[in-house]
Design a protein around this motif. Sequence first.
Motif, PDB file in Angstrom:
ATOM      1  N   ASP A 186       0.805  -1.213   0.000  1.00  0.00           N
ATOM      2  CA  ASP A 186       0.000   0.000   0.000  1.00  0.00           C
ATOM      3  C   ASP A 186       0.843   1.270   0.000  1.00  0.00           C
ATOM      4  O   ASP A 186       0.304   2.378  -0.070  1.00  0.00           O
ATOM      5  N   PHE A 187       2.165   1.117   0.087  1.00  0.00           N
ATOM      6  CA  PHE A 187       3.064   2.253  -0.073  1.00  0.00           C
ATOM      7  C   PHE A 187       3.529   2.396  -1.518  1.00  0.00           C
ATOM      8  O   PHE A 187       4.246   3.336  -1.850  1.00  0.00           O
ATOM      9  N   THR A 188       3.130   1.432  -2.377  1.00  0.00           N
ATOM     10  CA  THR A 188       3.501   1.471  -3.788  1.00  0.00           C
ATOM     11  C   THR A 188       2.431   2.224  -4.560  1.00  0.00           C
ATOM     12  O   THR A 188       1.249   1.880  -4.468  1.00  0.00           O
ATOM     13  N   PRO A 189       2.791   3.276  -5.305  1.00  0.00           N
ATOM     14  CA  PRO A 189       1.765   4.071  -5.998  1.00  0.00           C
ATOM     15  C   PRO A 189       0.823   3.226  -6.844  1.00  0.00           C
ATOM     16  O   PRO A 189      -0.397   3.329  -6.713  1.00  0.00           O
ATOM     17  N   VAL A 190       1.391   2.368  -7.705  1.00  0.00           N
ATOM     18  CA  VAL A 190       0.565   1.476  -8.530  1.00  0.00           C
ATOM     19  C   VAL A 190       1.243   0.109  -8.547  1.00  0.00           C
ATOM     20  O   VAL A 190       2.127  -0.140  -9.377  1.00  0.00           O
ATOM     21  N   ASP A 268      -9.967   2.241   3.302  1.00  0.00           N
ATOM     22  CA  ASP A 268      -8.801   1.781   4.068  1.00  0.00           C
ATOM     23  C   ASP A 268      -7.481   2.032   3.339  1.00  0.00           C
ATOM     24  O   ASP A 268      -6.412   1.706   3.873  1.00  0.00           O
ATOM     25  N   GLY A 269      -7.555   2.549   2.121  1.00  0.00           N
ATOM     26  CA  GLY A 269      -6.331   2.844   1.371  1.00  0.00           C
ATOM     27  C   GLY A 269      -5.651   1.619   0.807  1.00  0.00           C
ATOM     28  O   GLY A 269      -4.423   1.617   0.613  1.00  0.00           O
ATOM     29  N   ARG A 270      -6.425   0.571   0.502  1.00  0.00           N
ATOM     30  CA  ARG A 270      -5.859  -0.678   0.017  1.00  0.00           C
ATOM     31  C   ARG A 270      -5.598  -0.593  -1.485  1.00  0.00           C
ATOM     32  O   ARG A 270      -6.524  -0.479  -2.281  1.00  0.00           O
TER      33      ARG A 270
END
Length: 362
Positions: A186-190, A268-270
């Motif tokens: 989830d820290f990876t943009p895409v 949740d920003g998943r």
Amino acid sequence: MTETPVAVEQILARIAGYEQRFGALFEEYFRGLGADLDMPAFSRFTPDCVRLLRELSLRGGKRMRVVLLFEAARLVTAEPVEGLDAAALSVELLQTHGLIHDDIIDDSPTRRGGPSTYYAYRDQFPDRPQTALGLALLAGDLALALSLQVLLDAKAPLAVRHAMVEAQTRAASATFLGQIADMERDFTPVPDEEVLNCVADYKTSRYSVLAPMQLGLLAAGGQPARYETELRRYARLAGIAGQLRDDYLDLFGDPATMGKPTGTDIRDGRRNYTVAAILRVATDAERAVVESALGNGECSAEEVDAVREIARRHGVPETMRAQLRRLAELASAEAAGWRPRWRDEAVTFFEYLPLWNLDRIR
């Protein structure tokens, strides 16, 4: 492969039987657990921990890991198998461990229609948040230890017990690594497809599909190590398909059918399969809309609808359904190759299972 009504009816009857049998088995296990555990005599917290483990564990759903376990044993024999009940307890106790820790990680108040273990402790200790957190963590740890203890105590030959403990320990380790990678994702943009598939393999495939199959085969004397490559291929395909399906349903599913709202992963920003698919095709302006919703716990239904509309505009649902069908068909074909080696009726179950999952997205 053509599904026949008779084959489907037989498999559904077996699944219903497994659910009924395991429900009674789990009840019996927890009735005896308090007496079997070497608990400190003075402790009030320990019996309460066992109670919370019992409540969460018995609120389980369809027990598909148990079904996989019993059907894996049926690949070898239709006769009763020593150690199979203990293996079933083990896979569900490991699942209880995972649910408790997931709810801590996600700060989830509910689970399976009731309070999460973490929030149950928060209600008990409203003025001691660290105590609540610590007790929830320890409850999850106890479930993990119990999942291995039941295998050590199983009614099976010593070599089989040790092999089952090894398989379950490896599955647990893979899941922990998968959870770490899941948070990192989830820290990876895409996230690219390789990353998403790797996370699904570690987090889902290895302990939800592969380990139950290995345990079932071990209990039945099936020597899964001889067929590890084929089993891993099937488990990886089925696990990735299952995760893809869940990610799809979280945005495009019917809330009434699922019994929960959609858009949870967005809030949740998943950066899951669905979100990654949308971000790959979105325009700069559309990507800004998606990014503004991601991780916003207060994200409105209208904002989720906007993300959903962007996805539909670019054909993301259709692309994901086609990808899911491809994975399901590959998994089914992998299982079909087992027919010369193992019992036909159980092979048929593993053929059907990935394709049945497609019904949930129609």
